[in-house]
Write a protein that holds these residues in place. Structure first.
Motif, PDB file in Angstrom:
ATOM      1  N   ILE A  89       0.844  -1.302   0.010  1.00 24.23           N
ATOM      2  CA  ILE A  89      -0.063  -0.013   0.077  1.00 24.23           C
ATOM      3  C   ILE A  89       0.958   1.263  -0.078  1.00 24.23           C
ATOM      4  O   ILE A  89       1.793   1.409   0.680  1.00 24.23           O
ATOM      5  N   ALA A  90       0.512   2.327  -0.928  1.00 20.97           N
ATOM      6  CA  ALA A  90       1.173   3.509  -0.903  1.00 20.97           C
ATOM      7  C   ALA A  90      -0.034   4.531  -0.569  1.00 20.97           C
ATOM      8  O   ALA A  90      -0.708   4.742  -1.506  1.00 20.97           O
ATOM      9  N   ILE A  91       0.161   5.079   0.542  1.00 16.64           N
ATOM     10  CA  ILE A  91       1.350   5.408   1.551  1.00 16.64           C
ATOM     11  C   ILE A  91       0.708   4.769   2.779  1.00 16.64           C
ATOM     12  O   ILE A  91      -0.559   4.668   3.081  1.00 16.64           O
ATOM     13  N   TYR A  92       1.415   4.027   3.599  1.00 17.35           N
ATOM     14  CA  TYR A  92       1.191   3.224   4.745  1.00 17.35           C
ATOM     15  C   TYR A  92       2.502   2.944   5.493  1.00 17.35           C
ATOM     16  O   TYR A  92       3.284   1.956   5.425  1.00 17.35           O
ATOM     17  N   GLN A  93       2.919   4.060   6.266  1.00 17.88           N
ATOM     18  CA  GLN A  93       4.172   3.979   7.151  1.00 17.88           C
ATOM     19  C   GLN A  93       4.055   4.973   8.125  1.00 17.88           C
ATOM     20  O   GLN A  93       3.280   5.588   8.384  1.00 17.88           O
ATOM     21  N   VAL A  94       5.321   5.256   8.882  1.00 18.55           N
ATOM     22  CA  VAL A  94       5.537   6.054   9.807  1.00 18.55           C
ATOM     23  C   VAL A  94       6.081   7.489   9.130  1.00 18.55           C
ATOM     24  O   VAL A  94       7.002   7.449   8.253  1.00 18.55           O
ATOM     25  N   PHE A  95       5.887   8.546   9.780  1.00 20.20           N
ATOM     26  CA  PHE A  95       6.485   9.832   9.367  1.00 20.20           C
ATOM     27  C   PHE A  95       6.849  10.580  10.369  1.00 20.20           C
ATOM     28  O   PHE A  95       6.242  10.695  11.570  1.00 20.20           O
ATOM     29  N   ALA A  96       7.649  11.509  10.194  1.00 15.26           N
ATOM     30  CA  ALA A  96       8.257  12.218  11.372  1.00 15.26           C
ATOM     31  C   ALA A  96       7.281  13.653  11.327  1.00 15.26           C
ATOM     32  O   ALA A  96       6.781  13.865  10.349  1.00 15.26           O
ATOM     33  N   THR A  97       7.146  14.243  12.263  1.00 14.90           N
ATOM     34  CA  THR A  97       6.440  15.372  12.241  1.00 14.90           C
ATOM     35  C   THR A  97       7.411  16.384  13.077  1.00 14.90           C
ATOM     36  O   THR A  97       8.716  16.149  13.373  1.00 14.90           O
ATOM     37  N   ALA A  98       6.976  17.811  13.320  1.00 10.27           N
ATOM     38  CA  ALA A  98       7.740  18.704  14.195  1.00 10.27           C
ATOM     39  C   ALA A  98       8.436  18.130  15.621  1.00 10.27           C
ATOM     40  O   ALA A  98       9.286  18.787  16.040  1.00 10.27           O
ATOM     41  N   ASP A  99       7.658  17.178  16.229  1.00  8.37           N
ATOM     42  CA  ASP A  99       8.067  16.741  17.353  1.00  8.37           C
ATOM     43  C   ASP A  99       8.250  15.212  17.352  1.00  8.37           C
ATOM     44  O   ASP A  99       9.522  14.595  17.429  1.00  8.37           O
ATOM     45  N   GLU A 100       7.009  14.496  17.405  1.00  8.55           N
ATOM     46  CA  GLU A 100       7.164  13.085  17.480  1.00  8.55           C
ATOM     47  C   GLU A 100       6.538  12.359  16.267  1.00  8.55           C
ATOM     48  O   GLU A 100       5.507  13.042  15.474  1.00  8.55           O
ATOM     49  N   PRO A 101       6.850  11.028  16.050  1.00  8.68           N
ATOM     50  CA  PRO A 101       6.369  10.488  14.649  1.00  8.68           C
ATOM     51  C   PRO A 101       4.875  10.230  14.790  1.00  8.68           C
ATOM     52  O   PRO A 101       4.179  10.093  15.971  1.00  8.68           O
ATOM     53  N   PRO A 131       3.552  19.992  14.718  1.00  6.14           N
ATOM     54  CA  PRO A 131       3.639  18.962  15.598  1.00  6.14           C
ATOM     55  C   PRO A 131       2.557  17.775  15.187  1.00  6.14           C
ATOM     56  O   PRO A 131       1.698  17.871  14.836  1.00  6.14           O
ATOM     57  N   ARG A 132       2.976  16.667  16.144  1.00  2.00           N
ATOM     58  CA  ARG A 132       2.012  15.501  16.000  1.00  2.00           C
ATOM     59  C   ARG A 132       0.539  15.731  16.316  1.00  2.00           C
ATOM     60  O   ARG A 132      -0.282  15.266  15.556  1.00  2.00           O
ATOM     61  N   SER A 133       0.581  16.686  17.455  1.00  5.66           N
ATOM     62  CA  SER A 133      -0.921  16.917  17.851  1.00  5.66           C
ATOM     63  C   SER A 133      -1.934  17.462  16.877  1.00  5.66           C
ATOM     64  O   SER A 133      -3.047  17.463  16.450  1.00  5.66           O
TER      65      SER A 133
END
Length: 414
Positions: free
Chosen positions: A251-263, A317-319
């Motif tokens: 599947i695209a897209i289906y993964q972890v990404f970084a944000t400004a603070d937490e992934p 950020p993540r939130s």
């Protein structure tokens, strides 16, 4: 955690005994298993309302009783995690008298669950054939590493070994790193669940036919079945899947990404969600690009898309992104540590985590997580101390007198 350390469980809601499910009320299960897989399976049956009689070795007991630290009030927490709603009876059934006692209990049981190797079953005279001679309509559940029969049937096996055999470890982790074990005893828990599920099916059939069953479950086969989409994809295409960390290869897209603070985790598994995500990040150009209209097209441009998406996500950020994704109905979530999971407000509200009352110390538990008619599974017994129910079971089920019980004690049978 040392026993003097303040336990995180003290913040959990405390639940008194009661409110137990009665779906299997009247079903009695004899549990001869040890460690995690078998005890987890029988605990599930107990949660559904069955009476579980756990037979353990005198003095030593279940292997997991020794798996500490961590411990709580002198008891290993791994043991406490999979043994609620059970009675503990100590019997040395390698002796003739002990086997007689075991047979007396078998006569009053509907199910027996074992995890001994075939060679041990033969030595102890508790094979299916032996038990069926005592209780013809018994549901006999065998839970081993490799199953009964075949060249590996007597090979020892634990969760780690099963994960390696199954292919799960080879597909877990980053491609340029070593294979990784799943962060929980997955083969144990899956095979234990399979054992409970198979037992229920066998009991259902017995109500129709009156026939008992010999049920086989193996850690390796349960864990391998866990890979069904990967295995079938390989068999049909010839393409060997490789581990890709938190990046799915289908599947695209289906993964972890970084944000400004937490992934965060981000899943865009169909075209409608893809379009909603494009709107979320203000990329109408991507939504209108017909080469990206299907998953197949997005897979071909995965690397480019990942870079562009990552460029957007690191700006907040993540939130922020979790709130935006929820608003746009785009699947996304945090990557929680265990200490964060047990503080999840929704899971707490659904009573997944709680502590059960106990005279020595409240015992933390993870609940069944299955509701029937909106009812949460309660409990009536904390994980037992070794042999705490021996006398009551011998008197109440076997019909032994106090004189006989004293003789069994003196002989080391119980």
């Amino acid at each position: 955690m040392s026993e003097t350390t303040v336990s995180p469980s003290q913040s959990l809601p405390r639940v008194a005994p009661g409110g137990r499910l009665e779906l299997l009320k009247g079903i009695r299960v004899l549990d001869l298993t040890t460690s995690i897989a078998g005890p987890y399976g029988t605990m599930l049956l107990g949660d559904f309302g069955a009476e579980i009689i756990k037979v353990e070795r005198p003095k030593y007991g279940d292997d997991s009783r020794q798996w500490s630290p961590p411990s709580l009030a002198g008891q290993a927490l791994w043991f406490l995690s999979v043994n609620r709603n059970k009675k503990s009876v100590t019997i040395d059934f390698s002796t003739a008298k002990g086997l007689d006692i075991l047979h007396s209990i078998v006569k009053e049981c509907d199910v027996i669950v074992t995890n001994q190797l075939p060679s041990v079953l033969t030595k102890l005279k508790i094979r299916y054939e032996d038990i069926r001679a005592v209780r013809p309509d018994i549901v006999y559940v065998s839970l081993t590493g490799f199953g009964i029969g075949g060249g590996r049937q007597n090979d020892p096996c634990y969760d780690l070994i099963a994960e390696g055999f199954s292919g799960v470890m080879d597909l877990t982790g980053e491609l340029d790193s070593d294979p990784q074990k799943v962060g929980t005893p997955a083969a144990d828990l899956l095979s234990g669940t399979d054992a409970a599920m198979a037992c229920l099916a066998a009991l259902m059939d017995r109500t129709r036919t009156g026939n008992g069953h010999f049920v086989e479950v193996s850690l390796v086969e349960s864990m391998t079945r866990f890979l069904t989409p990967r295995v079938v994809s390989y068999l049909g295409s010839g393409e060997v899947p490789r581990r890709s960390g938190a990046k799915d290869s289908v599947i695209a897209i289906y993964q972890v990404f970084a944000t400004a603070d937490e992934p965060i985790t981000l899943a865009l598994p169909n075209d409608a969600i893809w379009l909603r995500f494009c709107s979320l990040i203000g990329r109408g150009d991507l939504a209108q690009d017909q080469t990206l209209a299907t998953n197949a097209g997005r897979v071909l441009r995965r690397r480019e898309l990942v870079e562009q998406i990552q460029h957007h996500l690191v700006q907040h950020p993540r939130s922020y992104w979790l709130a935006m994704c929820r608003e746009h109905k785009v699947p996304a979530g945090p990557i929680n540590r265990v200490d964060q999971v047990v503080q999840d407000e929704e899971l707490l509200a659904r009573q997944l985590f709680y502590t059960m009352e106990h005279q020595e110390s409240p015992i933390p538990q993870v609940g069944l997580g299955i509701r029937f008619n909106k009812k949460v599974a309660g409990y009536d017994r904390a994980p037992p101390k070794l042999g705490e129910d021996t006398i009551s079971v011998l008197k109440g089920i076997v019909g032994a007198s106090q004189q006989e019980i004293d003789a069994y004690k003196n002989a080391g049978v119980i």
